[in-house]
Motif scaffolding. Structure first.
Motif, PDB file in Angstrom:
ATOM      1  N   LEU B 218       0.479  -1.605   0.108  1.00 46.75           N
ATOM      2  CA  LEU B 218       0.099  -0.120  -0.019  1.00 46.75           C
ATOM      3  C   LEU B 218       0.638   1.025   0.318  1.00 46.75           C
ATOM      4  N   HIS B 219       1.950   1.130   0.431  1.00 48.45           N
ATOM      5  CA  HIS B 219       2.665   2.480   0.798  1.00 48.45           C
ATOM      6  C   HIS B 219       3.125   3.210  -0.682  1.00 48.45           C
ATOM      7  N   TRP B 220       3.442   2.279  -1.836  1.00 54.29           N
ATOM      8  CA  TRP B 220       3.465   2.266  -2.836  1.00 54.29           C
ATOM      9  C   TRP B 220       2.451   3.867  -3.362  1.00 54.29           C
ATOM     10  N   HIS B 221       1.724   3.566  -3.096  1.00 57.11           N
ATOM     11  CA  HIS B 221       0.785   4.086  -3.834  1.00 57.11           C
ATOM     12  C   HIS B 221      -0.097   5.232  -2.503  1.00 57.11           C
ATOM     13  N   TRP B 222       0.907   5.760  -1.596  1.00 55.50           N
ATOM     14  CA  TRP B 222       1.090   7.305  -0.557  1.00 55.50           C
ATOM     15  C   TRP B 222       2.433   8.131  -0.928  1.00 55.50           C
ATOM     16  N   ILE B 223       3.403   7.180  -1.316  1.00 52.57           N
ATOM     17  CA  ILE B 223       4.466   7.992  -1.625  1.00 52.57           C
ATOM     18  C   ILE B 223       4.794   9.205  -2.962  1.00 52.57           C
ATOM     19  N   GLY B 224       3.738   8.902  -3.253  1.00 52.69           N
ATOM     20  CA  GLY B 224       3.700   9.956  -4.859  1.00 52.69           C
ATOM     21  C   GLY B 224       2.690  11.497  -4.127  1.00 52.69           C
ATOM     22  N   PRO B 225       1.472  11.140  -3.646  1.00 46.93           N
ATOM     23  CA  PRO B 225       1.273  11.929  -3.121  1.00 46.93           C
ATOM     24  C   PRO B 225       1.607  13.251  -2.221  1.00 46.93           C
ATOM     25  N   LEU B 226       2.163  11.976  -1.243  1.00 49.42           N
ATOM     26  CA  LEU B 226       3.052  13.024   0.118  1.00 49.42           C
ATOM     27  C   LEU B 226       3.994  13.713  -0.583  1.00 49.42           C
TER      28      LEU B 226
END
Lengths: 407, 292
Positions: B218-226
């Motif tokens: 799941l972390h790959w989906h978050w790192i871009g927006p962050l």
């Protein structure tokens, strides 16, 4: 010494052919050299995004092979599975099947999990003239590629998963039918296939589609989609979903106090973790399924007993689809009495499946020219805390709940 | 009208969560010029620990913060002292991307190994609970996450502006050499700064676990927006990250109404692109970053 370009090209061609022949012949020695075994090559997503269903499919294949071997094997030979991990990558799955056929010299191949991986895998199998029976590529795209070697080992393609539900709604008295529906689907061939198959049928019968949302597979926040659906106050919500997005969407809808009269989601409601994930408020939620351990198709009881003894729990849909794939391949092999990579044998297997019906744990299967199975999915619904078959009526384990209780 | 109001409420709540999740990321860059790709992997690790704690004990996952915040602080100091500080200072930013990328992969693999790839969700009695204000529904879990974000960011702000350690940390950010000259042990301060960044990840991950289905990748989906949030906000600026998170969260929520999900998500990357074109130091960074 001067070498002419033509001579160089000829030398290159000869060397290439020799190398290729070498690869294929060495492969032959590796896999099917042993006359007492039939080697079946498979690439599965054992790591990466599809690892959970991938492992489910693996357990189904392995259980089938163990069962066959305990019961005298195929054509009297033991079945051996050669399983590679494609890491959920479409590039990798193609090279895996190249390797299985060329280097490992397997006798037969069967398919991986997910439409995204089935298409590149089937292309390789087609290039080498191999039969390709697959357990998990249900989206319309799979059958539009022109494969003449592919057979989907499940009752129905994605577009048709909700057919029984659509038929049921159509037969309801006009004043009880939903008047409006909200559709939200992941941008995924399988998920969209299921949702839009139902959406098209609903539109045909005059149901107004008030929300039509498609979201990317990496969507983590469903608040805004839920807000749109809640604002529309649609009578029915249809989710073209995989597991995590269905759970997240349902919770977001609950948090906005939206109460539909019918709620249908693909994939998630049949998963074991679903009930706990949405806090137990499952009553009335609908999902299509190709398999139930309770069905009385002739071979199903043996499958459920064997699998349950092996793993301590009954099989789910993924395992059943893998087992079904094994049954389809085995039926063709036994009928044609050959199982080797020779193009003639593979073509005979393909031709036999085109012409015949196979009895499986998901019911009798036949296919059209593109490999689409000619059946329909059952409709399950959460009734009294359990997911039960409600449609078609002749297979129903519980009565269809027409108005969903509050979630 | 009610959809608009509902979307504004959801956007503000989402923005608060984004601000908390991005705070540590901007701190690492501010203190050490480290691009911490593994930040979101640590968020998911914290979410898994909260889920595991709650499943094993039956106690609310928020209680797990008592253990995870100090644990993550210590892990942060250890990662900085044992790994980051060994990187060559001249190529620190670039090499930190590679190093923290590998840390993210290790965490993802470990989560899959220990808890399998099955999607998990914390079972909460108030998971679907909500109340209504002026026609807009507010989910209890989202309000708790927003509250956690507000309290944590305020605590972080006070720590950085009102304490001696905060002064030392800001001095290290503004001018490491001058800070060393006045007797600040910048290496130790950098370690603590990294620890605080990871401690925010513990809180952010726990807040995330209240309302998200979690799985190892799941972390790959978050790192871009962050990453987009901290660039738009100005690398190193915590108020900048908070303002950018709020604006982007609101923007995403409101754009969803006319444009749909795909375009609403693309908004983050359009904002990132425009920031890099027009104002590479970020819209709320620059002098603001120096002051916190």
């Amino acid at each position: 010494m001067k070498v002419s370009p033509r001579l160089r090209l000829t030398a290159l061609a000869v060397t290439g052919s020799l190398a290729l022949t070498g690869c294929i012949s060495s492969g032959d020695e590796g896999g099917s050299g042993d006359d007492d075994t039939i080697t079946i090559g498979i690439s599965l997503p054992l790591t990466g995004d599809y690892s959970e269903p991938g492992k489910g499919i693996q357990r189904g294949y392995e259980a089938w092979a163990a069962y066959i071997n305990e019961n005298g094997g195929l054509l009297g030979k033991q079945v051996e599975l050669e399983i590679l991990d494609d890491q959920s990558s479409a590039d990798r799955v193609a090279s895996d099947y190249e390797r299985l056929i060329n280097q490992e010299g397997v006798d037969l191949v069967v398919g991986p999990f997910s439409t995204r991986l089935v298409i590149p895998a089937a292309q390789v199998a087609q290039d080498y003239g191999f039969l390709f029976v697959e357990p998990a590529g249900a989206a319309p795209e799979v059958f539009e590629q022109g494969f003449d070697n592919l057979f989907y080992a499940a009752p129905a393609v994605a577009d048709d998963h909700y057919n029984y539900l659509a038929d049921h709604i159509e037969q309801m008295p006009a004043d009880q039918r939903p008047e409006t529906a909200a559709v939200a689907s992941m941008d995924d061939p399988f998920a969209m296939g299921t949702a839009y198959g139902l959406k098209d049928r609903l539109e045909e019968m005059g149901v107004e589609i008030v929300v039509d949302e498609v979201y990317p597979p990496n969507t983590t926040n469903f608040d805004s989609i839920a807000a749109k659906i809640a604002d529309s106050d649609a009578d029915m919500v249809v989710g073209g979903t995989q597991y995590q997005d269905a759970v997240n969407m349902i919770l977001a809808l609950q948090q906005l106090d939206y109460q539909p009269e019918m709620a249908a989601f693909s994939t998630a409601p049949t998963e074991p973790e679903f009930e706990s994930a949405i806090g137990g408020n499952t009553e009335g939620i609908i999902a299509p399924t190709g398999y139930t351990p309770h069905s009385d198709y002739p071979t199903n009881k043996e499958f459920v007993d064997f699998y349950t003894e092996l793993h301590g729990e009954p099989p789910a849909e993924d395992q059943a689809n893998a087992w079904t794939t094994g049954q389809v391949v085995a039926a063709a092999v036994e009928a044609v009495e050959c199982a080797d990579p020779d193009p003639e044998c593979q073509q005979q297997l393909i031709d036999w499946l085109r012409e015949n019906e196979v009895d499986t744990v998901v019911g009798p299967l036949t296919w059209d020219d593109q490999g689409r199975p000619q059946g329909a999915h059952m409709i399950q619904q959460w009734v009294d805390g359990e997911i039960r078959i409600v449609l078609p009526e002749d297979l129903a384990e519980a009565e269809f709940i027409p108005v969903k209780p509050r979630w | 009208m009610s959809l608009l109001l509902q979307s504004i409420v959801l956007g503000v709540l989402l923005g608060g969560l984004y601000a908390l999740l991005a705070a540590g990321l901007t701190l690492y860059f501010g203190v050490m010029r480290v691009v911490m790709i593994a930040h979101s992997a640590f968020l998911i690790l914290a979410a898994y620990l909260a889920w595991w704690f709650s499943t094993e004990t039956g106690i609310d996952p928020l209680v797990s913060l008592i253990g995870t915040v100090p644990l993550f602080f210590v892990m942060g100091v250890a990662v900085q002292r044992l790994l980051i500080s060994r990187l060559n200072p001249s190529s620190l930013t670039m090499m930190s991307v590679l190093l923290t990328f590998s840390i993210a992969l290790v965490i993802e693999g470990m989560l899959g190994f220990v808890w399998s790839g099955t999607q998990r969700r914390v079972r909460l009695s108030y998971g679907g609970g909500d109340f209504e204000i002026f026609g807009a529904n507010i989910a209890v879990v989202k309000l708790i996450a927003f509250g956690l974000a507000a309290v944590s960011l305020l605590a972080l702000f006070l720590l950085l502006t009102r304490t001696k350690f905060g002064q030392a940390l800001r001095a290290t950010i503004q001018h490491p050499e001058a800070a060393r000259l006045v007797g600040i042990n910048t290496d130790r301060i950098a370690g603590y700064g990294f620890g605080i960044g990871l401690a925010t990840a513990a809180i952010g991950g726990t807040a995330l676990s209240l309302d998200a289905t979690i799985y190892p990748s799941l972390h790959w989906h978050w790192i871009g927006p962050l990453m987009a949030i901290i660039v738009v906000g100005g690398l190193g600026s915590i108020p900048g990250a908070a303002i950018a998170a709020m604006l982007l969260g609101l923007g995403q929520s409101l754009l969803q109404i006319p444009l749909g999900t795909t375009w609403a998500q693309t908004f983050f990357y359009i904002a990132l692109f425009l920031t890099l074109m027009v104002r590479p130091q970020g819209f709320f960074g620059g002098r603001l970053a120096q002051r916190f």
